[in-house]
Design an enzyme around this catalytic site. Sequence first.
Site, PDB file in Angstrom:
ATOM      1  N   GLY A  20      -0.795  -2.430   3.400  1.00 62.46           N
ATOM      2  CA  GLY A  20      -2.183  -1.994   3.502  1.00 62.46           C
ATOM      3  C   GLY A  20      -2.588  -1.799   4.963  1.00 62.46           C
ATOM      4  O   GLY A  20      -3.303  -0.866   5.318  1.00 62.46           O
ATOM      5  N   ARG A  24       0.558  -3.775  10.434  1.00 60.99           N
ATOM      6  CA  ARG A  24       1.730  -4.369   9.797  1.00 60.99           C
ATOM      7  C   ARG A  24       2.814  -3.306   9.614  1.00 60.99           C
ATOM      8  O   ARG A  24       4.002  -3.614   9.651  1.00 60.99           O
ATOM      9  CB  ARG A  24       1.370  -5.017   8.457  1.00 60.99           C
ATOM     10  CG  ARG A  24       2.427  -6.005   8.028  1.00 60.99           C
ATOM     11  CD  ARG A  24       1.956  -6.928   6.937  1.00 60.99           C
ATOM     12  NE  ARG A  24       0.881  -7.772   7.387  1.00 60.99           N
ATOM     13  CZ  ARG A  24      -0.129  -8.178   6.605  1.00 60.99           C
ATOM     14  NH1 ARG A  24      -0.180  -7.796   5.345  1.00 60.99           N
ATOM     15  NH2 ARG A  24      -1.067  -8.955   7.088  1.00 60.99           N
ATOM     16  N   ARG A  43      -6.624   8.868  11.601  1.00 65.09           N
ATOM     17  CA  ARG A  43      -7.524   7.753  11.287  1.00 65.09           C
ATOM     18  C   ARG A  43      -6.932   6.386  11.635  1.00 65.09           C
ATOM     19  O   ARG A  43      -7.340   5.367  11.058  1.00 65.09           O
ATOM     20  CB  ARG A  43      -7.923   7.759   9.805  1.00 65.09           C
ATOM     21  CG  ARG A  43      -8.825   8.932   9.464  1.00 65.09           C
ATOM     22  CD  ARG A  43      -9.174   8.942   7.992  1.00 65.09           C
ATOM     23  NE  ARG A  43      -9.976  10.107   7.699  1.00 65.09           N
ATOM     24  CZ  ARG A  43     -11.223  10.060   7.237  1.00 65.09           C
ATOM     25  NH1 ARG A  43     -11.792   8.911   6.999  1.00 65.09           N
ATOM     26  NH2 ARG A  43     -11.886  11.163   7.002  1.00 65.09           N
ATOM     27  N   ARG A  87       5.004  -1.037  -2.411  1.00 64.38           N
ATOM     28  CA  ARG A  87       3.915  -1.692  -1.686  1.00 64.38           C
ATOM     29  C   ARG A  87       4.404  -3.028  -1.169  1.00 64.38           C
ATOM     30  O   ARG A  87       5.054  -3.800  -1.895  1.00 64.38           O
ATOM     31  CB  ARG A  87       2.708  -1.883  -2.621  1.00 64.38           C
ATOM     32  CG  ARG A  87       1.682  -2.856  -2.090  1.00 64.38           C
ATOM     33  CD  ARG A  87       0.336  -2.737  -2.744  1.00 64.38           C
ATOM     34  NE  ARG A  87      -0.457  -3.943  -2.574  1.00 64.38           N
ATOM     35  CZ  ARG A  87      -0.980  -4.387  -1.420  1.00 64.38           C
ATOM     36  NH1 ARG A  87      -0.805  -3.703  -0.309  1.00 64.38           N
ATOM     37  NH2 ARG A  87      -1.681  -5.503  -1.371  1.00 64.38           N
ATOM     38  N   SER A  90      -0.282  -8.480   0.814  1.00 63.54           N
ATOM     39  CA  SER A  90      -0.629  -9.877   0.581  1.00 63.54           C
ATOM     40  C   SER A  90      -1.425  -9.984  -0.714  1.00 63.54           C
ATOM     41  O   SER A  90      -1.955  -8.992  -1.220  1.00 63.54           O
ATOM     42  CB  SER A  90      -1.441 -10.425   1.754  1.00 63.54           C
ATOM     43  OG  SER A  90      -2.593  -9.643   1.933  1.00 63.54           O
ATOM     44  N   ASP A 204      -3.325 -16.497   0.344  1.00 62.15           N
ATOM     45  CA  ASP A 204      -4.410 -17.449   0.075  1.00 62.15           C
ATOM     46  C   ASP A 204      -4.368 -17.851  -1.397  1.00 62.15           C
ATOM     47  O   ASP A 204      -3.689 -17.196  -2.197  1.00 62.15           O
ATOM     48  CB  ASP A 204      -5.781 -16.843   0.429  1.00 62.15           C
ATOM     49  CG  ASP A 204      -6.026 -15.516  -0.253  1.00 62.15           C
ATOM     50  OD1 ASP A 204      -5.463 -14.504   0.201  1.00 62.15           O
ATOM     51  OD2 ASP A 204      -6.760 -15.479  -1.261  1.00 62.15           O
ATOM     52  N   ARG A 217       2.257 -16.032   9.338  1.00 64.92           N
ATOM     53  CA  ARG A 217       2.278 -14.878   8.443  1.00 64.92           C
ATOM     54  C   ARG A 217       3.509 -14.008   8.634  1.00 64.92           C
ATOM     55  O   ARG A 217       4.087 -13.531   7.673  1.00 64.92           O
ATOM     56  CB  ARG A 217       1.021 -14.025   8.646  1.00 64.92           C
ATOM     57  CG  ARG A 217      -0.167 -14.708   8.028  1.00 64.92           C
ATOM     58  CD  ARG A 217      -1.382 -13.847   7.971  1.00 64.92           C
ATOM     59  NE  ARG A 217      -2.430 -14.638   7.346  1.00 64.92           N
ATOM     60  CZ  ARG A 217      -3.515 -14.158   6.803  1.00 64.92           C
ATOM     61  NH1 ARG A 217      -3.728 -12.869   6.820  1.00 64.92           N
ATOM     62  NH2 ARG A 217      -4.397 -14.944   6.255  1.00 64.92           N
TER      63      ARG A 217
HETATM   64  N1  HPA Z   1      -8.346 -11.108  -3.287  1.00 66.32           N
HETATM   65  C1  HPA Z   1      -8.089  -9.802  -3.266  1.00 66.32           C
HETATM   66  N2  HPA Z   1      -7.134  -9.277  -2.525  1.00 66.32           N
HETATM   67  C2  HPA Z   1      -6.407 -10.107  -1.768  1.00 66.32           C
HETATM   68  C3  HPA Z   1      -6.628 -11.468  -1.743  1.00 66.32           C
HETATM   69  C4  HPA Z   1      -7.645 -11.998  -2.555  1.00 66.32           C
HETATM   70  O1  HPA Z   1      -7.874 -13.225  -2.571  1.00 66.32           O
HETATM   71  N3  HPA Z   1      -5.749 -12.020  -0.864  1.00 66.32           N
HETATM   72  C5  HPA Z   1      -5.003 -11.012  -0.375  1.00 66.32           C
HETATM   73  N4  HPA Z   1      -5.406  -9.852  -0.922  1.00 66.32           N
END
Ligand code: HPA
Length: 234
Positions: A20, A24, A43, A87, A90, A204, A217
């Site tokens: 994304g 990265r 962009r 893809r 995270s 997370d 990370r």
């Molecule tokens: N929510 C949505 N997208 C994400 C999250 C999340 O907690 N963590 C990484 N991408």
Amino acid sequence: MTFHIGAKDGEIADTVLLPGDPYRARWAAENFLKDAVLVNEVRGMLGFTGTWKGNRVTIQGSGMGMPSLSIYVNELIKDYGARTLIRIGSCGAMQEDVAVRDVIIAMSATSISTPSDTIFRELKFAPTADYGLLEAAVGAAAKVGVGVHVGGIYSSDTFYDERPDLTSEMTRHGILGVEMEAAELYILAARYKRRALAVLTVSDHLITGDALPSDQREKSFGDMIEIALESAFA
Ligand code: HPA
């Protein structure tokens, strides 16, 4: 050249990795590709093409969310002929036995809405990974020495979600984690008969509140990138 990608004809490889985050994409190109060349900066959504073990690979940022990913993937497929799209991103964990730093290989991607809803109308299409890529990724993870979770994920339209009841239902129904792009990637791959997969690192945790410290990370994301590259050329 397209509306959103400045690469010339032939500058995009058949195999495209899609983080994304454009930074990265740069980090992955610098650390995993040989002779990486910047092929897009429209962009600021950086894209690089180089080689990995002699195979040509493009790493192109897709932005956050399905509308952004849809723009890049449509152009990569229709204008540049990309055939394998993976893809690398995270996600937030939604199960107790999935920990921060773990890698999730997304077999399917549940959603409430995607940019393709206008086409599907009443149909509840089930966006699914390419089986060959999925199987190769599981094998690649074992080779890389990383334990992975394989199963369903949720592609959300919101990062700041205000429906805790929905999160509980997804946890109850075995969804491993939440991110914001894979469902539309799988739908576009199905529409244009391409191979797609999402390999995700847990950054997370929605249940425990754990989060990956930023200094840790890179190593975790490195494992995911290696799995993606190994599976693309298995
Ligand atoms: N929510 C949505 N997208 C994400 C999250 C999340 O907690 N963590 C990484 N991408």
